[in-house]
Design a protein around this motif. Structure first.
Motif, short mmCIF file in Angstrom:
data_model
loop_
_atom_site.label_atom_id
_atom_site.label_comp_id
_atom_site.label_asym_id
_atom_site.label_seq_id
_atom_site.Cartn_x
_atom_site.Cartn_y
_atom_site.Cartn_z
N ILE A 1 0.85 -1.19 0.00
CA ILE A 1 0.00 0.00 0.00
C ILE A 1 0.89 1.24 0.00
CG2 ILE A 1 -1.80 1.22 1.27
CD1 ILE A 1 -2.72 -1.46 0.15
N THR A 2 0.44 2.29 -0.65
CA THR A 2 1.21 3.53 -0.67
C THR A 2 1.36 4.11 0.73
OG1 THR A 2 -0.87 4.66 -1.21
CG2 THR A 2 0.66 4.27 -3.02
N THR A 3 2.49 4.75 0.96
CA THR A 3 2.75 5.39 2.24
C THR A 3 2.07 6.75 2.31
OG1 THR A 3 4.73 6.52 1.44
CG2 THR A 3 5.02 4.30 2.34
N PHE A 4 2.05 7.32 3.51
CA PHE A 4 1.49 8.67 3.69
C PHE A 4 2.17 9.66 2.76
CE2 PHE A 4 2.35 12.80 5.69
CZ PHE A 4 1.07 13.30 5.80
N GLN A 5 3.49 9.58 2.66
CA GLN A 5 4.23 10.51 1.81
C GLN A 5 3.79 10.38 0.35
OE1 GLN A 5 8.59 9.95 1.35
NE2 GLN A 5 8.76 12.08 2.03
N GLU A 6 3.64 9.16 -0.12
CA GLU A 6 3.18 8.95 -1.50
C GLU A 6 1.74 9.41 -1.69
OE1 GLU A 6 6.01 5.04 -2.39
OE2 GLU A 6 4.04 4.81 -1.47
#
Length: 247
Positions: free
Chosen positions: A177-182
Motif C-alpha cells: 500500500i502507498t505510504t502517507f508521503q506517496e
C-alpha cells in the motif's frame, strides 16, 4: 501483535506523559513510539512513569521535527480528536476503529495513531493529514482524558480485536500500500489536475479536496496504482495546458 502500529505524540508538553504512554504501549504489545517536536523533552523525567518494562520504548523513541516526517512511511493515519463537526467528519469510536485497523495490519499496512498536545489536541490543519479521526466518548461533565489513558483505550480495543482475529502480517513488496508521503504527493498532483480542468476553484480548494483525500485513504491505493494515477494526472495537465488560451 501490534508491531506495525506507531504511536505518534505531537507536541507533548510533559515528559511524564511520554513515560506513562510507553507503559501503556508495553501493556498492549506496541513498541514504536514517535515524538514530534516535543517542547520539553527530558528522558530522565519520563523513565519513572514508564516503569522498567517501558524503558526500552522510551530509549528507542524516534524524535521528528514535524508531522509530515513522522508519518512519511505509514500507509494509514488515525488522528485523535475531542471535538467533532465542521471539518472533523466521519469520526470513529475506538471500538469502531479497531476492526479497520486490525484488518489493515493484516493486509500488511503500517498504521500511525496521532495524539496532539495535552492542552489543545490536533488543529484542523493537522487533522487534514489523517485518513480517519477517532473520538473517545466520555461524560459531558468530564471530557478530558490524560494522554496515556487515551493511548491505552485505543490500543486496548486494537489488542482485543487482534486476539479475536489473529493474523500474520504479510504482503508481497510489489503489492504494498502507498505510504502517507506517496499519498500526499498523489493528492497534491490530483488537486493540481482538478484545478487545471476547473473541477476545483482556487478559493478553498484545500477544503474541497478533503472528501477526495478521505476517499483515497479508504481505497488502499497500491504502489503500481500510484504510478498509474500519477501518469494520468500528468497527461490531463498536459492536455489542459495545451488547450488553454495563450496569454
Amino acid at each position: 501483535m501490534l508491531k506495525n502500529i506507531s504511536v505518534v505524540l505531537f507536541g507533548t508538553k510533559y515528559p511524564e506523559n511520554v513515560g506513562s504512554t510507553a507503559r501503556a504501549m508495553r501493556n498492549m504489545d506496541c513498541s514504536d513510539l514517535i515524538l514530534v517536536n516535543p517542547p520539553l523533552w527530558n528522558m530522565e523525567r519520563a523513565m519513572p512513569l514508564a516503569t522498567a518494562k517501558g524503558h526500552e520504548i522510551v530509549e528507542k523513541a524516534r524524535i521528528c521535527p514535524d508531522l509530515e516526517t513522522a508519518l512519511a512511511d505509514h500507509s494509514k493515519i488515525y488522528g485523535t480528536t475531542a471535538r467533532t463537526g465542521g471539518w472533523r467528519k466521519g469520526v470513529l469510536t475506538p471500538a469502531e476503529a479497531a476492526p479497520l485497523i486490525v484488518q489493515q495490519l493484516k493486509d500488511g499496512e503500517k498504521i500511525a495513531l496521532v495524539f496532539g498536545p495535552e492542552d489543545r489536541g490536533l488543529t484542523n490543519d493537522e487533522t487534514k493529514l489523517c485518513s480517519r479521526l477517532i473520538n473517545i466518548p466520555t461524560s459531558e461533565e468530564s471530557s478530558s482524558l490524560n494522554l496515556s489513558q487515551a493511548v491505552l483505550i485505543i490500543l486496548y480495543e486494537c489488542f482485543k480485536e487482534a486476539l479475536e482475529t489473529p493474523f500474520t502480517p504479510a504482503g508481497p513488496p510489489e503489492e504494498r500500500i502507498t505510504t502517507f508521503q506517496e499519498q500526499e504527493i498523489l493528492a497534491a498532483n490530483l488537486q493540481e489536475t482538478l484545478l487545471a480542468i476547473d473541477f476545483l476553484k482556487e478559493e478553498n480548494s484545500d477544503y474541497w479536496m478533503l472528501p477526495v483525500k478521505r476517499f483515497m485513504s479508504r481505497i488502499n491505493i497500491k504502489r503500481n496504482e500510484f504510478n498509474l494515477l500519477m501518469g494520468i494526472c500528468r497527461q490531463i495537465k498536459w492536455i489542459a495546458e495545451k488547450s488553454s488560451p495563450k496569454k
